[in-house]
Design a protein around this motif. Structure first.
Motif, PDB file in Angstrom:
ATOM      1  N   VAL A   9      19.750 -17.052  -4.885  1.00  0.00           N
ATOM      2  CA  VAL A   9      18.839 -17.848  -4.071  1.00  0.00           C
ATOM      3  C   VAL A   9      19.697 -18.659  -3.099  1.00  0.00           C
ATOM      4  N   TYR A  46       4.441 -21.367  -5.549  1.00  0.00           N
ATOM      5  CA  TYR A  46       5.697 -22.095  -5.708  1.00  0.00           C
ATOM      6  C   TYR A  46       5.395 -23.527  -6.111  1.00  0.00           C
ATOM      7  N   LEU A  78      12.469 -14.969  -7.615  1.00  0.00           N
ATOM      8  CA  LEU A  78      13.109 -15.595  -6.458  1.00  0.00           C
ATOM      9  C   LEU A  78      14.435 -14.948  -6.046  1.00  0.00           C
ATOM     10  N   ALA A  81      15.767 -14.803  -2.384  1.00  0.00           N
ATOM     11  CA  ALA A  81      14.948 -15.698  -1.566  1.00  0.00           C
ATOM     12  C   ALA A  81      15.791 -16.781  -0.901  1.00  0.00           C
ATOM     13  N   ILE A  96       9.576 -20.929   1.377  1.00  0.00           N
ATOM     14  CA  ILE A  96      10.446 -19.932   0.765  1.00  0.00           C
ATOM     15  C   ILE A  96      10.240 -18.598   1.448  1.00  0.00           C
ATOM     16  N   GLU A  97      11.333 -18.039   1.948  1.00  0.00           N
ATOM     17  CA  GLU A  97      11.331 -16.674   2.470  1.00  0.00           C
ATOM     18  C   GLU A  97      11.721 -15.792   1.291  1.00  0.00           C
ATOM     19  N   ASN A  98      10.751 -15.063   0.772  1.00  0.00           N
ATOM     20  CA  ASN A  98      10.951 -14.310  -0.459  1.00  0.00           C
ATOM     21  C   ASN A  98      10.812 -12.807  -0.192  1.00  0.00           C
ATOM     22  N   ASN A 100      10.778 -10.500  -2.244  1.00  0.00           N
ATOM     23  CA  ASN A 100      10.025  -9.862  -3.336  1.00  0.00           C
ATOM     24  C   ASN A 100       8.520  -9.935  -3.119  1.00  0.00           C
ATOM     25  N   SER A 104       1.578 -13.034   1.444  1.00  0.00           N
ATOM     26  CA  SER A 104       1.471 -14.447   1.157  1.00  0.00           C
ATOM     27  C   SER A 104       0.262 -14.998   1.894  1.00  0.00           C
TER      28      SER A 104
END
Length: 113
Positions: A9, A46, A78, A81, A96-98, A100, A104
């Motif tokens: 992360v 989150y 995460l 992320a 959060i740029e995730n 996975n 969103s």
């Protein structure tokens, strides 16, 4: 034993500064916890809280005075992320740029896998 996060992360410079500022007003040893919980409009959401100390099995990310704890279950969601802090016309928030997440919601705090 607390594990140290490496590339699992990432924190942006803005996020690290904001987290360090938040923790400066807390007791020594406090951590900023990033967690994933079931719920929200997309299935997962989150959660950001300050804890007095990391748990024994937390992964810990330390950068520029910021201490971020992530529990093992959340870490699986995460991996890869990036935690950012934005201050724009819509307000201030952690985002959060995730990689996975397959989708969103518009609020940016809820996602689906």
């Amino acid at each position: 034993m607390t594990a140290t996060l490496s590339s699992d992360v990432a924190l942006t410079e803005q996020a690290a500064r904001r987290i360090a500022a938040i923790l400066a007003n807390e007791a020594p040893g406090a951590v900023f916890r990033v967690a994933v919980e079931g719920g929200g409009c997309s299935g997962f959401q989150y959660k950001f809280v300050v804890d007095p100390a990391p748990a024994a099995d937390d992964a810990l990310l330390e950068q520029d005075g910021a201490r971020v704890a992530i529990d093992p279950a959340s870490l699986g969601f995460l991996t890869g992320a990036k935690v950012d802090f934005v201050d724009d016309l819509m307000g201030q928030s952690f985002r959060i740029e995730n990689p996975n997440a397959v989708s969103s919601c518009g609020c940016g705090t809820s996602f689906a896998l």
